[in-house]
Design a protein around this motif. Structure first.
Motif, PDB file in Angstrom:
ATOM      1  N   LYS A   1       6.336   2.213  -2.495  1.00 30.70           N
ATOM      2  CA  LYS A   1       5.004   3.000  -2.710  1.00 30.70           C
ATOM      3  C   LYS A   1       4.204   3.692  -1.903  1.00 30.70           C
ATOM      4  O   LYS A   1       3.369   4.225  -2.389  1.00 30.70           O
ATOM      5  N   GLY A   2       4.871   3.646  -0.786  1.00 25.60           N
ATOM      6  CA  GLY A   2       4.070   4.704   0.258  1.00 25.60           C
ATOM      7  C   GLY A   2       3.275   3.792   1.516  1.00 25.60           C
ATOM      8  O   GLY A   2       3.834   2.576   1.679  1.00 25.60           O
ATOM      9  N   GLU A   3       2.471   4.602   2.017  1.00 26.87           N
ATOM     10  CA  GLU A   3       1.894   3.679   3.197  1.00 26.87           C
ATOM     11  C   GLU A   3       0.291   3.664   2.909  1.00 26.87           C
ATOM     12  O   GLU A   3      -0.165   4.688   2.228  1.00 26.87           O
TER      13      GLU A   3
ATOM     14  N   ASN B   1      -9.325   3.736  -1.097  1.00 34.57           N
ATOM     15  CA  ASN B   1      -7.837   4.642  -1.119  1.00 34.57           C
ATOM     16  C   ASN B   1      -7.570   4.668  -2.493  1.00 34.57           C
ATOM     17  O   ASN B   1      -7.662   3.687  -3.444  1.00 34.57           O
ATOM     18  N   THR B   2      -7.559   6.017  -2.906  1.00 34.07           N
ATOM     19  CA  THR B   2      -6.889   6.236  -4.298  1.00 34.07           C
ATOM     20  C   THR B   2      -5.501   6.176  -4.605  1.00 34.07           C
ATOM     21  O   THR B   2      -5.113   6.388  -5.655  1.00 34.07           O
ATOM     22  N   GLY B   3      -4.806   5.726  -3.314  1.00 28.10           N
ATOM     23  CA  GLY B   3      -3.311   5.695  -3.217  1.00 28.10           C
ATOM     24  C   GLY B   3      -3.063   4.116  -3.877  1.00 28.10           C
ATOM     25  O   GLY B   3      -4.058   3.611  -4.365  1.00 28.10           O
ATOM     26  N   VAL B   4      -1.763   3.542  -3.831  1.00 27.15           N
ATOM     27  CA  VAL B   4      -1.367   2.412  -4.027  1.00 27.15           C
ATOM     28  C   VAL B   4      -1.341   1.355  -3.204  1.00 27.15           C
ATOM     29  O   VAL B   4      -0.876   0.269  -3.638  1.00 27.15           O
ATOM     30  N   VAL B   5      -1.384   1.672  -1.952  1.00 26.40           N
ATOM     31  CA  VAL B   5      -1.053   0.685  -0.768  1.00 26.40           C
ATOM     32  C   VAL B   5      -2.438   0.772   0.007  1.00 26.40           C
ATOM     33  O   VAL B   5      -2.776   1.756   0.566  1.00 26.40           O
ATOM     34  N   ILE B   6      -2.882  -0.362   0.443  1.00 24.20           N
ATOM     35  CA  ILE B   6      -4.088  -0.613   1.364  1.00 24.20           C
ATOM     36  C   ILE B   6      -3.523  -1.527   2.457  1.00 24.20           C
ATOM     37  O   ILE B   6      -2.936  -2.521   2.175  1.00 24.20           O
TER      38      ILE B   6
ATOM     39  N   LYS C   1      -1.544   0.577  10.286  1.00 18.66           N
ATOM     40  CA  LYS C   1      -1.579   1.169   8.987  1.00 18.66           C
ATOM     41  C   LYS C   1      -0.156   0.486   8.411  1.00 18.66           C
ATOM     42  O   LYS C   1       0.414  -0.581   9.355  1.00 18.66           O
ATOM     43  N   CYS C   2       0.060   0.265   7.161  1.00 13.17           N
ATOM     44  CA  CYS C   2       1.293  -0.655   6.662  1.00 13.17           C
ATOM     45  C   CYS C   2       1.907   0.323   5.607  1.00 13.17           C
ATOM     46  O   CYS C   2       1.545   1.506   5.217  1.00 13.17           O
TER      47      CYS C   2
ATOM     48  N   CYS D   1      -0.557  -6.024   4.170  1.00 15.70           N
ATOM     49  CA  CYS D   1      -0.218  -4.855   3.418  1.00 15.70           C
ATOM     50  C   CYS D   1      -0.222  -5.269   1.870  1.00 15.70           C
ATOM     51  O   CYS D   1       0.357  -6.057   1.542  1.00 15.70           O
ATOM     52  N   SER D   2      -1.051  -4.637   1.178  1.00 15.88           N
ATOM     53  CA  SER D   2      -1.305  -4.916  -0.094  1.00 15.88           C
ATOM     54  C   SER D   2      -0.940  -3.840  -1.303  1.00 15.88           C
ATOM     55  O   SER D   2      -1.463  -2.742  -1.121  1.00 15.88           O
TER      56      SER D   2
END
Length: 170
Positions: free
Chosen positions: A148-150, A97-102, A142-143, A120-121
Protein backbone atom coordinates in the motif's frame (compact mmCIF):
# COMPACT_ATOMS: atom_id res chain seq x y z
CA UNK A 1 6.84 24.54 7.93
CA UNK A 2 8.77 27.27 9.72
CA UNK A 3 7.28 28.82 12.83
CA UNK A 4 8.55 31.77 14.82
CA UNK A 5 7.26 31.75 18.37
CA UNK A 6 5.97 35.01 19.83
CA UNK A 7 5.39 33.48 23.26
CA UNK A 8 6.67 35.30 26.31
CA UNK A 9 6.82 32.16 28.47
CA UNK A 10 5.86 28.48 28.31
CA UNK A 11 3.14 28.15 30.93
CA UNK A 12 0.91 25.31 29.71
CA UNK A 13 1.06 21.81 28.25
CA UNK A 14 -0.81 20.82 25.08
CA UNK A 15 -1.64 17.13 24.61
CA UNK A 16 -3.55 15.25 21.92
CA UNK A 17 -5.78 12.17 21.88
CA UNK A 18 -5.20 9.80 20.24
CA UNK A 19 -1.58 10.53 21.17
CA UNK A 20 0.17 10.54 17.79
CA UNK A 21 1.40 12.95 15.12
CA UNK A 22 -0.26 11.54 11.96
CA UNK A 23 -3.93 11.01 11.19
CA UNK A 24 -5.94 9.67 8.27
CA UNK A 25 -8.39 12.03 6.59
CA UNK A 26 -11.80 12.08 8.33
CA UNK A 27 -10.39 10.88 11.68
CA UNK A 28 -10.92 12.94 14.84
CA UNK A 29 -8.57 14.27 17.49
CA UNK A 30 -8.92 16.16 20.75
CA UNK A 31 -6.38 18.78 21.87
CA UNK A 32 -6.24 19.57 25.60
CA UNK A 33 -4.42 22.35 27.45
CA UNK A 34 -3.23 21.83 30.98
CA UNK A 35 -2.64 25.13 32.74
CA UNK A 36 -1.66 25.78 36.37
CA UNK A 37 -4.43 27.91 37.81
CA UNK A 38 -7.23 29.34 35.67
CA UNK A 39 -7.74 28.47 32.01
CA UNK A 40 -9.50 31.81 31.52
CA UNK A 41 -8.08 33.78 28.60
CA UNK A 42 -6.38 30.79 26.94
CA UNK A 43 -7.14 29.45 23.44
CA UNK A 44 -6.06 26.43 21.42
CA UNK A 45 -4.42 27.85 18.28
CA UNK A 46 -3.01 26.52 15.04
CA UNK A 47 -0.83 27.60 12.15
CA UNK A 48 -2.01 25.71 9.07
CA UNK A 49 -1.26 26.85 5.54
CA UNK A 50 0.58 29.89 6.99
CA UNK A 51 -2.62 31.11 8.71
CA UNK A 52 -2.94 31.55 12.49
CA UNK A 53 -6.42 30.72 13.80
CA UNK A 54 -8.15 29.82 17.08
CA UNK A 55 -10.08 26.59 17.69
CA UNK A 56 -13.48 28.13 17.00
CA UNK A 57 -12.43 28.62 13.35
CA UNK A 58 -11.68 24.91 12.68
CA UNK A 59 -12.90 22.84 15.64
CA UNK A 60 -15.25 22.74 18.58
CA UNK A 61 -13.93 24.47 21.73
CA UNK A 62 -14.83 22.81 25.04
CA UNK A 63 -13.33 24.65 28.05
CA UNK A 64 -9.63 23.74 28.01
CA UNK A 65 -9.84 21.51 24.93
CA UNK A 66 -10.63 21.62 21.23
CA UNK A 67 -12.18 18.77 19.27
CA UNK A 68 -11.72 18.34 15.53
CA UNK A 69 -14.28 15.69 14.57
CA UNK A 70 -13.29 15.16 10.92
CA UNK A 71 -9.82 16.19 9.77
CA UNK A 72 -8.71 17.14 6.27
CA UNK A 73 -5.31 17.75 4.68
CA UNK A 74 -5.79 21.48 5.42
CA UNK A 75 -5.77 20.64 9.15
CA UNK A 76 -2.05 19.72 8.95
CA UNK A 77 -0.03 22.23 10.91
CA UNK A 78 1.33 23.45 14.22
CA UNK A 79 -0.94 23.52 17.27
CA UNK A 80 -0.45 25.19 20.67
CA UNK A 81 -2.24 26.91 23.56
CA UNK A 82 -1.91 30.67 23.93
CA UNK A 83 -3.04 33.14 26.59
CA UNK A 84 -4.15 36.72 26.16
CA UNK A 85 -0.96 37.76 28.03
CA UNK A 86 1.37 36.09 25.49
CA UNK A 87 2.08 32.88 27.40
CA UNK A 88 1.98 29.63 25.46
CA UNK A 89 2.39 25.86 25.56
CA UNK A 90 4.54 23.36 23.75
CA UNK A 91 3.89 23.08 19.99
CA UNK A 92 2.56 19.92 18.32
CA UNK A 93 3.18 19.33 14.61
CA UNK A 94 0.18 17.35 13.30
CA UNK A 95 -0.01 15.87 9.79
CA UNK A 96 -3.14 14.67 8.01
CA UNK A 97 -2.26 12.01 5.44
CA UNK A 98 -4.50 11.57 2.41
CA UNK A 99 -2.70 8.33 1.63
CA UNK A 100 -3.44 4.90 3.06
CA UNK A 101 -0.49 4.40 5.45
CA UNK A 102 0.40 6.39 8.56
CA UNK A 103 3.12 6.10 11.18
CA UNK A 104 1.74 6.23 14.71
CA UNK A 105 4.48 7.86 16.76
CA UNK A 106 4.32 9.82 20.03
CA UNK A 107 3.18 13.41 19.65
CA UNK A 108 4.91 14.50 22.86
CA UNK A 109 8.62 14.10 23.68
CA UNK A 110 9.69 10.77 25.16
CA UNK A 111 12.29 10.51 27.90
CA UNK A 112 15.66 8.81 27.64
CA UNK A 113 15.23 5.27 28.97
CA UNK A 114 11.57 4.95 27.90
CA UNK A 115 10.35 2.15 25.63
CA UNK A 116 8.62 3.56 22.53
CA UNK A 117 6.37 1.76 20.05
CA UNK A 118 6.18 3.07 16.47
CA UNK A 119 3.22 1.55 14.66
CA UNK A 120 2.68 1.36 10.90
CA UNK A 121 -1.07 1.63 10.36
CA UNK A 122 -3.14 0.51 7.38
CA UNK A 123 -6.26 -1.03 8.91
CA UNK A 124 -3.76 -3.67 10.02
CA UNK A 125 -0.58 -2.64 11.73
CA UNK A 126 3.09 -3.42 11.97
CA UNK A 127 5.19 -2.01 14.75
CA UNK A 128 8.73 -1.25 15.85
CA UNK A 129 9.61 -1.09 19.53
CA UNK A 130 12.52 1.06 20.64
CA UNK A 131 13.65 -0.30 24.01
CA UNK A 132 15.43 2.02 26.43
CA UNK A 133 15.34 5.08 24.16
CA UNK A 134 18.57 7.08 23.77
CA UNK A 135 19.12 10.65 22.61
CA UNK A 136 20.48 9.14 19.37
CA UNK A 137 16.97 7.76 18.64
CA UNK A 138 15.75 11.34 18.09
CA UNK A 139 14.89 11.90 14.44
CA UNK A 140 12.52 11.25 11.55
CA UNK A 141 10.81 7.88 11.15
CA UNK A 142 8.48 6.48 8.50
CA UNK A 143 7.03 3.10 7.69
CA UNK A 144 6.30 1.16 4.54
CA UNK A 145 3.46 -1.26 3.84
CA UNK A 146 4.48 -4.02 1.39
CA UNK A 147 1.53 -3.36 -0.96
CA UNK A 148 0.00 0.00 0.00
CA UNK A 149 2.96 2.40 0.07
CA UNK A 150 4.65 4.35 2.80
CA UNK A 151 3.71 6.86 5.46
CA UNK A 152 4.85 10.43 5.72
CA UNK A 153 7.77 11.07 8.06
CA UNK A 154 7.19 11.84 11.74
CA UNK A 155 9.71 13.39 14.12
CA UNK A 156 10.40 11.51 17.36
CA UNK A 157 11.48 13.97 20.05
CA UNK A 158 13.58 12.65 22.93
CA UNK A 159 14.21 14.64 26.09
CA UNK A 160 16.92 13.97 28.63
CA UNK A 161 16.27 12.18 31.86
CA UNK A 162 18.09 14.62 34.12
CA UNK A 163 18.04 12.34 37.13
CA UNK A 164 19.52 9.50 35.06
CA UNK A 165 22.16 11.81 33.58
CA UNK A 166 23.06 13.10 37.04
CA UNK A 167 23.52 9.59 38.39
CA UNK A 168 25.76 8.63 35.45
CA UNK A 169 27.89 11.76 35.81
CA UNK A 170 28.31 11.41 39.59
Amino acid sequence: MEFTSICLAVAATLSIQPERRQFFRYEAFNLSCTVSGSFSGWKVMRNASEMFSPCEDWGRPNRSSCINRSVYKSDSGLYWCQSERGECSNILNITINTGVVILESPALPVTVGDDVTLRCSYKSAGKMILKNVLMSNKGFYKCQHPDKGESLESWLEVKGNYLLQHIIVS
